[in-house]
Design a protein around this motif. Structure first.
Motif, PDB file in Angstrom:
ATOM      1  N   ASP A  23       0.820  -1.211   0.000  1.00  0.00           N
ATOM      2  CA  ASP A  23       0.000   0.000   0.000  1.00  0.00           C
ATOM      3  C   ASP A  23       0.851   1.258   0.000  1.00  0.00           C
ATOM      4  O   ASP A  23       0.495   2.264  -0.630  1.00  0.00           O
ATOM      5  CB  ASP A  23      -0.930   0.012   1.207  1.00  0.00           C
ATOM      6  CG  ASP A  23      -2.043  -1.019   1.080  1.00  0.00           C
ATOM      7  OD1 ASP A  23      -2.360  -1.398  -0.054  1.00  0.00           O
ATOM      8  OD2 ASP A  23      -2.570  -1.449   2.115  1.00  0.00           O
ATOM      9  N   SER A  24       1.985   1.233   0.695  1.00  0.00           N
ATOM     10  CA  SER A  24       2.853   2.411   0.652  1.00  0.00           C
ATOM     11  C   SER A  24       3.504   2.542  -0.722  1.00  0.00           C
ATOM     12  O   SER A  24       3.843   3.647  -1.153  1.00  0.00           O
ATOM     13  CB  SER A  24       3.916   2.357   1.762  1.00  0.00           C
ATOM     14  OG  SER A  24       4.956   1.454   1.460  1.00  0.00           O
ATOM     15  N   GLY A  25       3.645   1.414  -1.435  1.00  0.00           N
ATOM     16  CA  GLY A  25       4.143   1.488  -2.811  1.00  0.00           C
ATOM     17  C   GLY A  25       3.151   2.180  -3.727  1.00  0.00           C
ATOM     18  O   GLY A  25       3.537   2.939  -4.627  1.00  0.00           O
ATOM     19  N   VAL A  26       1.854   1.941  -3.513  1.00  0.00           N
ATOM     20  CA  VAL A  26       0.820   2.631  -4.287  1.00  0.00           C
ATOM     21  C   VAL A  26       0.881   4.131  -4.021  1.00  0.00           C
ATOM     22  O   VAL A  26       0.794   4.954  -4.940  1.00  0.00           O
ATOM     23  CB  VAL A  26      -0.573   2.068  -3.942  1.00  0.00           C
ATOM     24  CG1 VAL A  26      -1.670   2.886  -4.627  1.00  0.00           C
ATOM     25  CG2 VAL A  26      -0.679   0.609  -4.356  1.00  0.00           C
ATOM     26  N   ALA A  27       1.043   4.503  -2.745  1.00  0.00           N
ATOM     27  CA  ALA A  27       1.156   5.919  -2.397  1.00  0.00           C
ATOM     28  C   ALA A  27       2.406   6.531  -3.024  1.00  0.00           C
ATOM     29  O   ALA A  27       2.384   7.677  -3.494  1.00  0.00           O
ATOM     30  CB  ALA A  27       1.195   6.082  -0.880  1.00  0.00           C
ATOM     31  N   LEU A  28       3.505   5.784  -3.045  1.00  0.00           N
ATOM     32  CA  LEU A  28       4.745   6.271  -3.639  1.00  0.00           C
ATOM     33  C   LEU A  28       4.563   6.520  -5.133  1.00  0.00           C
ATOM     34  O   LEU A  28       5.030   7.540  -5.663  1.00  0.00           O
ATOM     35  CB  LEU A  28       5.866   5.260  -3.395  1.00  0.00           C
ATOM     36  CG  LEU A  28       7.235   5.608  -3.989  1.00  0.00           C
ATOM     37  CD1 LEU A  28       7.787   6.881  -3.369  1.00  0.00           C
ATOM     38  CD2 LEU A  28       8.214   4.447  -3.779  1.00  0.00           C
ATOM     39  N   ASP A  29       3.897   5.609  -5.830  1.00  0.00           N
ATOM     40  CA  ASP A  29       3.658   5.794  -7.261  1.00  0.00           C
ATOM     41  C   ASP A  29       2.798   7.031  -7.518  1.00  0.00           C
ATOM     42  O   ASP A  29       3.046   7.794  -8.455  1.00  0.00           O
ATOM     43  CB  ASP A  29       2.968   4.553  -7.847  1.00  0.00           C
ATOM     44  CG  ASP A  29       3.870   3.324  -7.841  1.00  0.00           C
ATOM     45  OD1 ASP A  29       5.096   3.489  -7.682  1.00  0.00           O
ATOM     46  OD2 ASP A  29       3.337   2.205  -7.988  1.00  0.00           O
ATOM     47  N   TRP A  30       1.779   7.220  -6.685  1.00  0.00           N
ATOM     48  CA  TRP A  30       0.902   8.390  -6.847  1.00  0.00           C
ATOM     49  C   TRP A  30       1.698   9.669  -6.611  1.00  0.00           C
ATOM     50  O   TRP A  30       1.582  10.639  -7.368  1.00  0.00           O
ATOM     51  CB  TRP A  30      -0.273   8.301  -5.881  1.00  0.00           C
ATOM     52  CG  TRP A  30      -1.397   9.228  -6.203  1.00  0.00           C
ATOM     53  CD1 TRP A  30      -2.528   8.934  -6.922  1.00  0.00           C
ATOM     54  CD2 TRP A  30      -1.508  10.610  -5.829  1.00  0.00           C
ATOM     55  NE1 TRP A  30      -3.330  10.046  -7.025  1.00  0.00           N
ATOM     56  CE2 TRP A  30      -2.738  11.093  -6.360  1.00  0.00           C
ATOM     57  CE3 TRP A  30      -0.698  11.483  -5.108  1.00  0.00           C
ATOM     58  CZ2 TRP A  30      -3.170  12.409  -6.184  1.00  0.00           C
ATOM     59  CZ3 TRP A  30      -1.119  12.799  -4.934  1.00  0.00           C
ATOM     60  CH2 TRP A  30      -2.339  13.245  -5.468  1.00  0.00           C
ATOM     61  N   ALA A  31       2.522   9.667  -5.562  1.00  0.00           N
ATOM     62  CA  ALA A  31       3.322  10.854  -5.246  1.00  0.00           C
ATOM     63  C   ALA A  31       4.347  11.134  -6.341  1.00  0.00           C
ATOM     64  O   ALA A  31       4.637  12.299  -6.653  1.00  0.00           O
ATOM     65  CB  ALA A  31       4.025  10.666  -3.907  1.00  0.00           C
ATOM     66  N   THR A  32       4.901  10.084  -6.941  1.00  0.00           N
ATOM     67  CA  THR A  32       5.871  10.259  -8.024  1.00  0.00           C
ATOM     68  C   THR A  32       5.223  10.941  -9.218  1.00  0.00           C
ATOM     69  O   THR A  32       5.771  11.893  -9.791  1.00  0.00           O
ATOM     70  CB  THR A  32       6.444   8.893  -8.450  1.00  0.00           C
ATOM     71  OG1 THR A  32       7.110   8.286  -7.335  1.00  0.00           O
ATOM     72  CG2 THR A  32       7.432   9.043  -9.593  1.00  0.00           C
TER      73      THR A  32
END
Length: 303
Positions: A23-32
């Motif tokens: 889930d933090s990877g999903v947030a990281l992709d969105w933030a990127t």
């Protein structure tokens, strides 16, 4: 500790929290994607906080930071940097590994002028709303900048920006944020307000009077909605495509329904001040817990 020197950031920075969970990877992709679109720097933060232990009949203590745990944290940050580089090679990225509770770590890094904080709705201990209450909600309630909470499966969409409006100072701040974003991205903004017809005992009021009272309630709510949009337009300047929707029902239900396909759902915070027990309002909480897409929580600036 590696990363402590990078715990302060300048303006035009988006801060994102990671912990190695999907889930933090999903947030990281969105933030990127967000940083790339806004030409902002990206600050990746891992708050490493050991479990609390209690000494019998004594004070609580914190377990010392183990080297293997520190090493794991650095591996997570290295992997996060690589993931960002694959998606946006030209993005300026910093990483911070802090011995802080995750919400405190994110707030510390963002405290020096970050324009946005991005967090996942769950983490490694993710059990849905329980984990959400421990990190995402506390960050959203305490941050001075807007916070975007990204649930599993979220991605950047081309839909409208949907923002809740209720006439409060926090919803005014949320509306300004939504309109400024719509202006910058040339995206439609849908300003949404909910109302409920007043309850009138049937035995005391005839149907015609109830209809008149309901129509007046709707008229006043629609007038207040247009006034809020006008205030936000004047505050941000520049052209922006805004439509208004007034629906009868519970505010959270109305927002979740109209925001199903939104690129971003925006709500105002109901923070009670800069204290540890600070909470979000019930509408913000309900939207965060149930939204299928990213939700931005915006606080009004202190008076």
């Amino acid at each position: 500790m590696a990363g402590e020197s990078e715990s302060r950031v300048s303006t035009s920075v988006i801060v994102v929290g990671v912990d190695g969970s999907p889930d933090s990877g999903v947030a990281l992709d969105w933030a990127t994607a967000e940083a790339r679109g806004r030409k902002a720097d990206l600050a990746i933060v891992y708050g490493l906080w050991m479990p609390m232990t209690a000494i019998a009949f004594g004070d609580a203590s914190v377990l010392p930071l183990a080297e293997d745990v520190h090493g794991y944290g650095q591996l997570v940050l290295d992997a996060a940097r690589e993931r960002v580089t694959e998606q946006a090679p030209d993005l300026n990225v910093t990483t911070s590994l802090l011995m802080r509770r995750p919400d405190d770590a994110l707030l510390q890094v963002a405290d020096d002028g970050a324009e946005l904080i991005v967090v996942g709705s769950r983490g490694l201990g993710g059990v849905g709303s329980l984990a959400l209450g421990s990190v995402s909600t506390r960050v959203a309630a305490r941050a001075s900048c807007p916070v975007v909470v990204v649930p599993p499966g979220s991605r950047h969409l081309d839909g409208a920006i949907v923002v809740g409006v209720d006439g409060s100072e926090h919803s005014d701040a949320a509306l300004r944020f939504a309109l400024a974003r719509g202006r910058d991205e040339q995206t439609e903004v849908v300003a949404v307000s909910a109302y409920r017809a007043p309850f009138l005992p049937l035995q005391d009021v005839d149907p015609e009077t109830m209809s008149v009272v309901g129509a007046e309630e709707r008229r006043l709510a629609l007038e207040a909605l247009h006034q809020a949009v006008d205030r936000a337009r004047q505050a941000i300047g520049g052209p922006v495509d805004v439509s208004v929707r007034l629906e009868e029902g519970h505010p959270a239900d109305v927002l979740l329904d109209l925001g199903r396909d939104a690129a971003l759902l925006v709500v105002g915070s109901r923070g009670r001040g800069p204290v540890r027990s600070l909470l979000l309002g019930s509408i913000s909480q309900a939207v965060l817990h149930q939204a299928a897409g990213p939700v931005a929580v915006v606080r009004a600036a202190p008076a």
